[in-house]
Design an enzyme around this catalytic site. Structure first.
Site, short mmCIF file in Angstrom:
data_model
loop_
_atom_site.label_atom_id
_atom_site.label_comp_id
_atom_site.label_asym_id
_atom_site.label_seq_id
_atom_site.Cartn_x
_atom_site.Cartn_y
_atom_site.Cartn_z
N LYS A 80 -10.07 58.47 10.11
CA LYS A 80 -8.92 58.75 10.98
C LYS A 80 -9.25 58.24 12.37
O LYS A 80 -10.43 58.18 12.75
CB LYS A 80 -8.69 60.27 11.05
N GLY A 176 12.47 72.72 6.96
CA GLY A 176 12.30 71.40 7.58
C GLY A 176 13.14 70.35 6.87
O GLY A 176 12.78 69.88 5.79
N GLY A 178 13.72 67.22 7.62
CA GLY A 178 13.40 65.95 8.26
C GLY A 178 13.33 64.81 7.26
O GLY A 178 14.00 64.84 6.22
N VAL A 180 11.09 63.80 5.11
CA VAL A 180 10.66 64.11 3.74
C VAL A 180 11.55 65.21 3.14
O VAL A 180 12.06 65.08 2.03
CB VAL A 180 9.17 64.55 3.70
P1 NAD Z 1 9.95 65.09 10.37
O1 NAD Z 1 9.53 65.24 11.78
O2 NAD Z 1 10.89 63.99 9.99
O3 NAD Z 1 10.60 66.45 9.82
C1 NAD Z 1 10.14 67.72 10.15
C2 NAD Z 1 11.36 68.60 10.31
O4 NAD Z 1 10.94 69.96 10.46
C3 NAD Z 1 12.21 68.25 11.54
O5 NAD Z 1 13.57 68.09 11.15
C4 NAD Z 1 12.02 69.48 12.46
O6 NAD Z 1 13.14 69.74 13.26
C5 NAD Z 1 11.77 70.56 11.46
N1 NAD Z 1 11.06 71.74 11.96
C6 NAD Z 1 10.05 71.82 12.86
N2 NAD Z 1 9.66 73.10 13.03
C7 NAD Z 1 10.43 73.85 12.20
C8 NAD Z 1 10.50 75.23 11.91
N3 NAD Z 1 9.70 76.12 12.50
N4 NAD Z 1 11.40 75.66 11.02
C9 NAD Z 1 12.23 74.79 10.39
N5 NAD Z 1 12.20 73.45 10.63
C10 NAD Z 1 11.32 72.99 11.52
O7 NAD Z 1 8.58 64.99 9.55
P2 NAD Z 1 8.39 64.46 8.06
O8 NAD Z 1 7.94 63.04 8.09
O9 NAD Z 1 9.55 64.85 7.23
O10 NAD Z 1 7.09 65.30 7.62
C11 NAD Z 1 7.21 66.67 7.29
C12 NAD Z 1 5.83 67.23 7.01
O11 NAD Z 1 5.23 66.51 5.92
C13 NAD Z 1 4.83 67.12 8.16
O12 NAD Z 1 3.96 68.23 8.13
C14 NAD Z 1 4.04 65.86 7.84
O13 NAD Z 1 2.75 65.88 8.42
C15 NAD Z 1 3.96 65.98 6.32
N6 NAD Z 1 3.76 64.69 5.65
C16 NAD Z 1 4.66 63.68 5.82
C17 NAD Z 1 4.45 62.46 5.18
C18 NAD Z 1 5.43 61.33 5.32
O14 NAD Z 1 5.35 60.38 4.52
N7 NAD Z 1 6.37 61.40 6.26
C19 NAD Z 1 3.31 62.28 4.37
C20 NAD Z 1 2.42 63.35 4.18
C21 NAD Z 1 2.66 64.55 4.85
#
Ligand code: NAD
Length: 349
Positions: A80, A176, A178, A180
């Site tokens: 990392k 969440g 977002g 994913v």
């Molecule tokens: P993102 O930022 O697109 O989505 C996260 C969502 O969670 C946002 O819409 C945000 O408003 C919401 N949120 C934040 N705090 C909150 C709460 N307390 N209650 C409800 N909603 C809340 O991120 P993402 O890319 O969708 O990733 C989501 C998670 O998955 C993260 O922890 C990330 O590290 C993990 N992850 C993502 C990937 C990837 O390919 N994007 C890969 C592995 C792990």
């Protein structure tokens, strides 16, 4: 000229710090292990309060990547990089210096985008090193793949808990909405599952509810709703002493990283009779996808999707280890990863 200093850290293969007075770069790269292959892990830009905080984070994250890659069955180690700073500090000189830093590892560390770094920034890093994946025009946005892999982990967990992977009549509470969480919700709804969703941005949750025929609840309520599966897809630490007693589900299967606030919370979930799908096992599809760029012939989506099927098999193996050894699934996942690493150590001896 980037000043690069090695920092000896027990249990880690190589940790270095880089300072570039010209661009203002102050960064760390940690290679935890290359037993299974070169150490792949993203480049994070974050306003750490101190050097110690940045170093602690890079060590924790690189070790986590070793376990994630090992569980996913990839010939990759764990690494990392973290940069101390804010997105406003970005410049070509900044990322070129970072490229020199990555290059100083001679290929034992491979970088990619992460929190606050983008595909365009990786394009600048690539001017100085070839050890970058996830560049424009290659494996693309990992989020849809992460959602698909999490869905495969969900199916395996349903098989374990209910004896069938069917989502008909099952309710999944997604925290969440977002990148994913929204796509994961689509897969679940298309398979016949019901969605309850929450997001701190109400309009994101409403969009997902509308697209899936689901229901919105507040972020405070999502952990205590009646459901079959709670799916943390927001930030880490959502499984803790305050939240676990509230859960009214049979299983937890979500994409968020570091869902357990502390390792012991895996046992707390087990004691409550809740099956936990370890986060780094079910959210590995993004890593599996980007790794495909390094395979013969370069990125091939069909091959990457096939490799993701492994998540389902791995989950069953982890459940079996947990049952046989009387341990929680989080510890079982760690053992599963450690056994693969140990057998590679023995094979290389
Ligand atoms: P993102 O930022 O697109 O989505 C996260 C969502 O969670 C946002 O819409 C945000 O408003 C919401 N949120 C934040 N705090 C909150 C709460 N307390 N209650 C409800 N909603 C809340 O991120 P993402 O890319 O969708 O990733 C989501 C998670 O998955 C993260 O922890 C990330 O590290 C993990 N992850 C993502 C990937 C990837 O390919 N994007 C890969 C592995 C792990």
């Amino acid at each position: 000229m980037v000043e690069i200093t090695e920092i000896p850290v027990e249990g880690y293969q190589c940790v270095k710090r880089a300072i570039d007075p010209v661009s203002g770069l102050h960064a760390y790269i940690s290679v935890h292990s290359t037993v299974l292959g070169p150490a792949l892990g993203g480049m994070r830009l974050w306003p750490y309060a101190s050097e110690d905080e940045a170093l602690t984070d890079v060590l924790r994250l690189s070790r986590g990547m070793t376990y994630k890659a090992a569980c996913a069955g990839l010939d990759l180690g764990g690494g990392k990089s973290v940069i101390i700073g804010k997105p406003s500090m970005k410049s070509d000189a900044f990322f070129e210096a970072m490229g020199d830093f990555v290059e100083s590892f001679g290929g034992s560390y491979i970088t990619a985008e992460d929190v606050n770094t983008k595909v365009e920034d990786m394009g600048v890093v690539a001017r100085r090193t070839s050890h970058v994946v996830g560049l424009a025009g290659k494996s693309g946005n990992p989020s849809p793949k992460t959602a698909w892999g999490t869905f495969l982990g969900l199916q395996a967990t349903l098989e374990d808990v209910y004896g069938s992977d069917s989502l008909e009549g099952k309710t999944v509470a997604i925290e969440g909405a977002g990148s994913v969480g929204s796509i994961y919700a689509d897969y679940i709804a298309k398979a016949g599952g019901k969605i309850i969703v929450a997001d701190i941005f109400a309009e994101s949750a409403e969009r997902v509810a509308k697209a899936t025929g689901g229901m919105v609840v507040s972020p405070d309520a999502i952990r205590s709703v009646e459901c079959d599966v709670y799916a943390p897809c927001a930030l880490g630490g959502s499984l803790n002493d305050q939240t676990i007693p509230l859960l009214k589900c049979k299983a937890v299967v979500g994409a968020a990283n570091n869902q357990l606030l502390e390792g012991r919370h895996g046992e707390v979930l087990r004691d409550r009779g809740i099956r936990y799908a370890p986060d780094y096992v079910v959210n590995a599809a993004g890593l599996i996808n980007v790794f495909d760029e390094m395979r013969p012939g370069g990125y091939n989506e069909a091959r990457a999707l096939k490799a993701m099927e492994q998540i389902r098999t791995n989950m069953h193996q982890i459940f079996a280890i947990a049952n046989e050894e009387g341990i929680c699934t989080a510890t079982a996942a760690d053992r599963f990863a450690e056994r693969r690493i140990q057998s590679a150590v023995r094979a290389n001896a």
